[in-house]
Design a protein around this motif. Structure first.
Motif, PDB file in Angstrom:
ATOM      1  N   ILE A 115       0.841  -1.206   0.000  1.00 33.34           N
ATOM      2  CA  ILE A 115       0.000   0.000   0.000  1.00 33.34           C
ATOM      3  C   ILE A 115       0.872   1.251   0.000  1.00 33.34           C
ATOM      4  O   ILE A 115       0.609   2.214  -0.734  1.00 33.34           O
ATOM      5  CB  ILE A 115      -0.925  -0.003   1.231  1.00 33.34           C
ATOM      6  CG1 ILE A 115      -2.021  -1.055   1.074  1.00 33.34           C
ATOM      7  CG2 ILE A 115      -1.548   1.368   1.446  1.00 33.34           C
ATOM      8  CD1 ILE A 115      -3.000  -0.751  -0.039  1.00 33.34           C
ATOM      9  N   GLY A 116       1.896   1.209   0.811  1.00 38.09           N
ATOM     10  CA  GLY A 116       2.803   2.355   0.874  1.00 38.09           C
ATOM     11  C   GLY A 116       3.384   2.694  -0.491  1.00 38.09           C
ATOM     12  O   GLY A 116       3.454   3.865  -0.868  1.00 38.09           O
ATOM     13  N   VAL A 121       3.424   8.470  -2.038  1.00 34.68           N
ATOM     14  CA  VAL A 121       3.742   9.764  -1.440  1.00 34.68           C
ATOM     15  C   VAL A 121       4.795   9.538  -0.357  1.00 34.68           C
ATOM     16  O   VAL A 121       4.814   8.496   0.283  1.00 34.68           O
ATOM     17  CB  VAL A 121       2.505  10.433  -0.809  1.00 34.68           C
ATOM     18  CG1 VAL A 121       1.491  10.784  -1.868  1.00 34.68           C
ATOM     19  CG2 VAL A 121       1.880   9.571   0.252  1.00 34.68           C
ATOM     20  N   ASP A 122       5.675  10.519  -0.173  1.00 37.26           N
ATOM     21  CA  ASP A 122       6.743  10.320   0.803  1.00 37.26           C
ATOM     22  C   ASP A 122       6.248  10.618   2.221  1.00 37.26           C
ATOM     23  O   ASP A 122       5.159  11.137   2.431  1.00 37.26           O
ATOM     24  CB  ASP A 122       7.957  11.179   0.458  1.00 37.26           C
ATOM     25  CG  ASP A 122       7.601  12.651   0.414  1.00 37.26           C
ATOM     26  OD1 ASP A 122       6.983  13.145   1.379  1.00 37.26           O
ATOM     27  OD2 ASP A 122       7.938  13.309  -0.584  1.00 37.26           O
ATOM     28  N   GLU A 123       7.094  10.291   3.169  1.00 38.25           N
ATOM     29  CA  GLU A 123       6.683  10.370   4.571  1.00 38.25           C
ATOM     30  C   GLU A 123       6.295  11.777   5.010  1.00 38.25           C
ATOM     31  O   GLU A 123       5.392  11.959   5.832  1.00 38.25           O
ATOM     32  CB  GLU A 123       7.820   9.858   5.466  1.00 38.25           C
ATOM     33  CG  GLU A 123       7.985   8.353   5.368  1.00 38.25           C
ATOM     34  CD  GLU A 123       8.863   7.821   6.494  1.00 38.25           C
ATOM     35  OE1 GLU A 123       8.676   8.268   7.651  1.00 38.25           O
ATOM     36  OE2 GLU A 123       9.734   6.984   6.219  1.00 38.25           O
ATOM     37  N   GLU A 128       1.817  15.437   6.833  1.00 37.59           N
ATOM     38  CA  GLU A 128       1.023  16.653   6.633  1.00 37.59           C
ATOM     39  C   GLU A 128      -0.419  16.321   6.302  1.00 37.59           C
ATOM     40  O   GLU A 128      -1.360  16.877   6.862  1.00 37.59           O
ATOM     41  CB  GLU A 128       1.618  17.478   5.487  1.00 37.59           C
ATOM     42  CG  GLU A 128       2.929  18.153   5.821  1.00 37.59           C
ATOM     43  CD  GLU A 128       3.516  18.854   4.597  1.00 37.59           C
ATOM     44  OE1 GLU A 128       4.677  19.243   4.654  1.00 37.59           O
ATOM     45  OE2 GLU A 128       2.780  18.984   3.592  1.00 37.59           O
ATOM     46  N   LEU A 129      -0.559  15.396   5.362  1.00 39.84           N
ATOM     47  CA  LEU A 129      -1.884  15.005   4.898  1.00 39.84           C
ATOM     48  C   LEU A 129      -2.723  14.459   6.049  1.00 39.84           C
ATOM     49  O   LEU A 129      -3.905  14.802   6.196  1.00 39.84           O
ATOM     50  CB  LEU A 129      -1.722  13.941   3.807  1.00 39.84           C
ATOM     51  CG  LEU A 129      -2.963  13.511   3.042  1.00 39.84           C
ATOM     52  CD1 LEU A 129      -3.737  14.718   2.565  1.00 39.84           C
ATOM     53  CD2 LEU A 129      -2.567  12.649   1.851  1.00 39.84           C
TER      54      LEU A 129
ATOM     55  N   SER B   5       5.600   1.873   6.117  1.00 36.60           N
ATOM     56  CA  SER B   5       4.359   1.207   5.740  1.00 36.60           C
ATOM     57  C   SER B   5       3.193   1.432   6.697  1.00 36.60           C
ATOM     58  O   SER B   5       2.095   1.763   6.260  1.00 36.60           O
ATOM     59  CB  SER B   5       4.637  -0.281   5.566  1.00 36.60           C
ATOM     60  OG  SER B   5       5.714  -0.446   4.656  1.00 36.60           O
ATOM     61  N   PRO B   6       3.407   1.257   8.008  1.00 37.65           N
ATOM     62  CA  PRO B   6       2.271   1.466   8.909  1.00 37.65           C
ATOM     63  C   PRO B   6       1.725   2.885   8.788  1.00 37.65           C
ATOM     64  O   PRO B   6       0.519   3.104   8.882  1.00 37.65           O
ATOM     65  CB  PRO B   6       2.865   1.229  10.292  1.00 37.65           C
ATOM     66  CG  PRO B   6       4.076   0.407  10.057  1.00 37.65           C
ATOM     67  CD  PRO B   6       4.609   0.843   8.744  1.00 37.65           C
ATOM     68  N   LEU B   7       2.597   3.844   8.563  1.00 34.57           N
ATOM     69  CA  LEU B   7       2.177   5.224   8.365  1.00 34.57           C
ATOM     70  C   LEU B   7       1.243   5.327   7.176  1.00 34.57           C
ATOM     71  O   LEU B   7       0.199   5.992   7.242  1.00 34.57           O
ATOM     72  CB  LEU B   7       3.396   6.112   8.118  1.00 34.57           C
ATOM     73  CG  LEU B   7       3.837   7.011   9.260  1.00 34.57           C
ATOM     74  CD1 LEU B   7       4.927   7.942   8.796  1.00 34.57           C
ATOM     75  CD2 LEU B   7       2.664   7.791   9.807  1.00 34.57           C
ATOM     76  N   ALA B   8       1.605   4.683   6.087  1.00 40.33           N
ATOM     77  CA  ALA B   8       0.778   4.745   4.881  1.00 40.33           C
ATOM     78  C   ALA B   8      -0.586   4.118   5.133  1.00 40.33           C
ATOM     79  O   ALA B   8      -1.613   4.632   4.683  1.00 40.33           O
ATOM     80  CB  ALA B   8       1.485   4.036   3.726  1.00 40.33           C
TER      81      ALA B   8
END
Lengths: 154, 154
Positions: A115-116, A121-123, A128-129, B5-8
């Motif tokens: 998914i990432g 999109v980067d971290e 921000e999002l 990944s968990p962030l995404a």
DNA sequence: AAGGATTACCTCGCACACGATCTAATCGTG
DNA sequence: CACGATTAGATCGTGTGCGAGGTAATCCTT
């Protein structure tokens, strides 16, 4: 003044489209496991905690009982979870992973990274999002409650 | 590496929650008109163009025929639009506003501003957010097509 | 001109979402 | 203790959202 409004409506459509687009990636990834995205969200919670209640899931996923009740029933029918009335409070229903549900964790281990990569999109952007999205969620939920709350205000 | 990944995944959930939250505001606003949010999107297109085709709506709203066909049927049943086969290409179905559909525009005129206030973000944030959301939509759609496209590759 | 592709659309089935409504268990107050 | 209010959950109906599959019209290639 009113130049702001069409922009906001366009943003809402973009939100709607982005959400469906992301779900379509989850669909492809989760289909081999026989899970839908909302079902996967429930499994994610249980893989972290091993046991929960319907009420806790309702709050955590911001879904309603009328969505989660049938969903959990389907997860139970697939043999991934069990539902039991709590002895200490018979109103409450505990949701527990079965052995099969616990084992599925490994089969889904590749999903987060996939998914990432898919959303691309980067971290920094992610962080921000997230902030803006959560602000929107809270603000919109409050307004919806306020606007529809007239009957509740009786 | 895999901390990303968990962030995404969290971001995807925020997207999902934000989209539903915004839709809930639309629901409150549109309920008096007897419209749902996707139906309102169709009306928005027609209020700008007065006539369209099913295919054009499919592309503009990024929805499929199997979602739009029944939706348009319901709009027609409510007397807001008409559907007619095009004489020059009998495969194509034109969607046209009725007088009632055209008049509804005024009754919905307050919606954009109400939505703008409900989501509670300023124009700068909106513009930034739009950019990222569209990037995500395109990227995710491409990946979903790529991942599920094996059968199409035969 | 013929016949296979492609296009535009439709229908069906399943799984959400969510408003409305119901039941049973527990709580709180007199 | 009793009884109305609250809480936890389930069910039903409607409207998406989308995969799978179908049909008729048009296009394209030979």
């Amino acid at each position: 003044m009113e130049a702001k409004s069409p922009l906001a409506e366009l943003l809402c459509f973009d939100l709607y489209a982005a959400s469906r687009s992301v779900t379509s990636v989850y669909r492809v990834l989760l289909d081999p496991l026989g899970l839908t995205y909302p079902q996967y969200l429930v499994m994610l919670v249980l893989w972290r905690r091993d046991e929960s209640t319907v009420r806790a899931l309702v709050e955590e996923l911001q879904l309603d009982y009328n969505t989660l009740s049938p969903l959990l029933k389907r997860l139970e029918a697939r043999g991934l979870v069990e539902r039991r009335r709590r002895p200490d409070d018979e109103r409450s229903v505990a949701v527990v992973l079965t052995a099969e549900g616990r084992e599925m964790r490994e089969q889904a281990a590749h999903v987060p990274q996939a998914i990432g990569e898919a959303i691309g999109v980067d971290e920094t952007e992610i962080a921000e999002l997230q902030g803006v999205l959560r602000k929107i969620t809270v603000s919109a939920a409050a307004r919806a409650a306020e606007l529809s709350g007239r009957k509740a205000a009786i």
